[in-house]
Design an enzyme around this catalytic site. Sequence first.
Site, PDB file in Angstrom:
ATOM      1  N   GLY A   1       0.766  -1.241   0.000  1.00  0.00           N
ATOM      2  CA  GLY A   1       0.000   0.000   0.000  1.00  0.00           C
ATOM      3  C   GLY A   1       0.801   1.298   0.000  1.00  0.00           C
ATOM      4  O   GLY A   1       0.208   2.373   0.122  1.00  0.00           O
TER       5      GLY A   1
ATOM      6  N   TRP B   1       2.352   2.996  -2.421  1.00  0.00           N
ATOM      7  CA  TRP B   1       1.990   3.940  -3.491  1.00  0.00           C
ATOM      8  C   TRP B   1       0.599   4.522  -3.241  1.00  0.00           C
ATOM      9  O   TRP B   1       0.359   5.702  -3.490  1.00  0.00           O
ATOM     10  CB  TRP B   1       2.015   3.241  -4.863  1.00  0.00           C
ATOM     11  CG  TRP B   1       3.394   3.069  -5.430  1.00  0.00           C
ATOM     12  CD1 TRP B   1       4.556   2.906  -4.730  1.00  0.00           C
ATOM     13  CD2 TRP B   1       3.773   3.060  -6.818  1.00  0.00           C
ATOM     14  NE1 TRP B   1       5.609   2.788  -5.588  1.00  0.00           N
ATOM     15  CE2 TRP B   1       5.162   2.863  -6.871  1.00  0.00           C
ATOM     16  CE3 TRP B   1       3.059   3.163  -8.004  1.00  0.00           C
ATOM     17  CZ2 TRP B   1       5.860   2.801  -8.096  1.00  0.00           C
ATOM     18  CZ3 TRP B   1       3.752   3.095  -9.217  1.00  0.00           C
ATOM     19  CH2 TRP B   1       5.130   2.917  -9.259  1.00  0.00           C
TER      20      TRP B   1
ATOM     21  N   ASP C   1      -5.015  -5.484  -6.162  1.00  0.00           N
ATOM     22  CA  ASP C   1      -3.912  -6.437  -5.985  1.00  0.00           C
ATOM     23  C   ASP C   1      -4.480  -7.846  -5.754  1.00  0.00           C
ATOM     24  O   ASP C   1      -5.582  -8.001  -5.223  1.00  0.00           O
ATOM     25  CB  ASP C   1      -3.031  -6.050  -4.797  1.00  0.00           C
ATOM     26  CG  ASP C   1      -1.601  -6.603  -4.944  1.00  0.00           C
ATOM     27  OD1 ASP C   1      -0.666  -5.791  -5.110  1.00  0.00           O
ATOM     28  OD2 ASP C   1      -1.416  -7.849  -4.901  1.00  0.00           O
TER      29      ASP C   1
ATOM     30  N   ASP D   1      -7.023 -10.485  -9.599  1.00  0.00           N
ATOM     31  CA  ASP D   1      -5.971 -10.499 -10.604  1.00  0.00           C
ATOM     32  C   ASP D   1      -6.342  -9.505 -11.697  1.00  0.00           C
ATOM     33  O   ASP D   1      -7.366  -9.669 -12.380  1.00  0.00           O
ATOM     34  CB  ASP D   1      -5.866 -11.924 -11.177  1.00  0.00           C
ATOM     35  CG  ASP D   1      -4.743 -12.061 -12.183  1.00  0.00           C
ATOM     36  OD1 ASP D   1      -4.226 -11.028 -12.659  1.00  0.00           O
ATOM     37  OD2 ASP D   1      -4.394 -13.212 -12.494  1.00  0.00           O
TER      38      ASP D   1
ATOM     39  N   ASP E   1       2.780  -0.835 -10.281  1.00  0.00           N
ATOM     40  CA  ASP E   1       4.042  -1.327  -9.712  1.00  0.00           C
ATOM     41  C   ASP E   1       3.980  -2.858  -9.690  1.00  0.00           C
ATOM     42  O   ASP E   1       4.707  -3.510  -8.949  1.00  0.00           O
ATOM     43  CB  ASP E   1       4.197  -0.750  -8.293  1.00  0.00           C
ATOM     44  CG  ASP E   1       5.639  -0.797  -7.796  1.00  0.00           C
ATOM     45  OD1 ASP E   1       6.558  -0.877  -8.630  1.00  0.00           O
ATOM     46  OD2 ASP E   1       5.841  -0.753  -6.567  1.00  0.00           O
TER      47      ASP E   1
ATOM     48  N   LYS F   1       6.215   0.011 -13.699  1.00  0.00           N
ATOM     49  CA  LYS F   1       7.491  -0.663 -13.463  1.00  0.00           C
ATOM     50  C   LYS F   1       7.816  -1.547 -14.661  1.00  0.00           C
ATOM     51  O   LYS F   1       6.926  -2.189 -15.216  1.00  0.00           O
ATOM     52  CB  LYS F   1       7.322  -1.551 -12.226  1.00  0.00           C
ATOM     53  CG  LYS F   1       8.571  -2.299 -11.826  1.00  0.00           C
ATOM     54  CD  LYS F   1       8.268  -3.545 -11.035  1.00  0.00           C
ATOM     55  CE  LYS F   1       7.882  -3.347  -9.586  1.00  0.00           C
ATOM     56  NZ  LYS F   1       8.904  -2.786  -8.720  1.00  0.00           N
TER      57      LYS F   1
HETATM   58  C1  LIG Z   1       6.344  -4.490  -5.766  1.00  0.00           C
HETATM   59  S1  LIG Z   1       4.781  -4.952  -5.144  1.00  0.00           S
HETATM   60  C2  LIG Z   1       3.913  -3.410  -5.117  1.00  0.00           C
HETATM   61  C3  LIG Z   1       4.314  -2.494  -3.994  1.00  0.00           C
HETATM   62  C4  LIG Z   1       3.392  -1.302  -3.860  1.00  0.00           C
HETATM   63  N1  LIG Z   1       3.496  -0.391  -4.984  1.00  0.00           N
HETATM   64  C5  LIG Z   1       3.656  -0.528  -2.605  1.00  0.00           C
HETATM   65  O1  LIG Z   1       4.123   0.618  -2.701  1.00  0.00           O
HETATM   66  O2  LIG Z   1       3.381  -1.041  -1.515  1.00  0.00           O
HETATM   67  C6  LIG Z   1       4.052  -5.741  -6.524  1.00  0.00           C
HETATM   68  C7  LIG Z   1       2.626  -6.189  -6.332  1.00  0.00           C
HETATM   69  O3  LIG Z   1       2.092  -6.577  -7.602  1.00  0.00           O
HETATM   70  C8  LIG Z   1       1.063  -7.519  -7.313  1.00  0.00           C
HETATM   71  N2  LIG Z   1       0.655  -8.214  -8.541  1.00  0.00           N
HETATM   72  C9  LIG Z   1       1.405  -9.012  -9.337  1.00  0.00           C
HETATM   73  N3  LIG Z   1       0.672  -9.483 -10.357  1.00  0.00           N
HETATM   74  C10 LIG Z   1      -0.571  -8.950 -10.228  1.00  0.00           C
HETATM   75  C11 LIG Z   1      -1.776  -9.061 -10.976  1.00  0.00           C
HETATM   76  N4  LIG Z   1      -1.846  -9.816 -12.080  1.00  0.00           N
HETATM   77  N5  LIG Z   1      -2.866  -8.388 -10.548  1.00  0.00           N
HETATM   78  C12 LIG Z   1      -2.807  -7.616  -9.439  1.00  0.00           C
HETATM   79  N6  LIG Z   1      -1.696  -7.476  -8.682  1.00  0.00           N
HETATM   80  C13 LIG Z   1      -0.586  -8.140  -9.056  1.00  0.00           C
HETATM   81  C14 LIG Z   1       1.718  -8.416  -6.273  1.00  0.00           C
HETATM   82  O4  LIG Z   1       0.740  -9.158  -5.569  1.00  0.00           O
HETATM   83  C15 LIG Z   1       2.470  -7.395  -5.406  1.00  0.00           C
HETATM   84  O5  LIG Z   1       1.730  -7.043  -4.276  1.00  0.00           O
END
Ligand SMILES: C[S@@+](CC[C@H](N)C(=O)[O-])C[C@H]1O[C@@H](n2cnc3c(N)ncnc32)[C@H](O)[C@@H]1O
Length: 207
Positions: A60, A62, A79, A95, A119, A159
């Site tokens: 969370g 961002w 997420d 998803d 991200d 990203k």
């Molecule tokens: C690097 S973390 C994000 C950190 C976040 N921006 C923060 O500041 O706390 C990446 C996130 O992408 C999510 N993610 C990956 N594939 C996804 C998808 N297909 N749909 C939704 N979320 C996804 C992961 O569950 C993970 O929580």
Amino acid sequence: MKKNKFSKNWVKRQKNDFYTKESKTQGYRSRSAFKLIEIDQKFNFLSNSKFILDLGSAPGGWSQVASKKNKNGKILSVDIKEMLPIVNVKFLRGDFINPNIQDDIINYFNKKIDVVVSDMASNTTGNKELDSIRTGNLCLNALEFSKRVLNIKGVFVSKIFMGSVFKEIQKEAKKVFKNIFFFKPKSSRKESKEIYIFCKSLRILND
Ligand SMILES: C[S@@+](CC[C@H](N)C(=O)[O-])C[C@H]1O[C@@H](n2cnc3c(N)ncnc32)[C@H](O)[C@@H]1O
């Protein structure tokens, strides 16, 4: 044995890391929060934006930054993992690739929006090229979706991991947006292949 040593090094590095300490001091849930802060300092887009979508939002960081910058905005965070509540942020668990989730996002805003930030990162496998392709595909999906949901002056931030998929993302982004920049925040670890793409202004507004 190897994995254990690796995790110990990771814990040590985290403990000594400036942004990890700073995230605790400033009450952010992740050190990633500083990446969005830096991207915003460079491109100055959050405070002028009202409708914001945060993809891959957990835990969370961002969303916290978006919520602070935009007290009267409408922010939706998505997420696969659970995310604890944040003031002024609606959370949708699912998803993002699932078409039903994409419909839910569109129905939630029910109008064109100002910003999509992503991200999202797939689970790392240890194979850097494979990780770059998987996360690159998430970026390409988010880019495609942005075409449908953004207003004409909209902003898309995502990203990416440098690798073979980089050129494809650049090519696709150029087809969709007038302005494209790549940016590596100081808070993104030097040894990481992670960078961010910042895109602004759609070439064509879709229905
Ligand atoms: C690097 S973390 C994000 C950190 C976040 N921006 C923060 O500041 O706390 C990446 C996130 O992408 C999510 N993610 C990956 N594939 C996804 C998808 N297909 N749909 C939704 N979320 C996804 C992961 O569950 C993970 O929580």
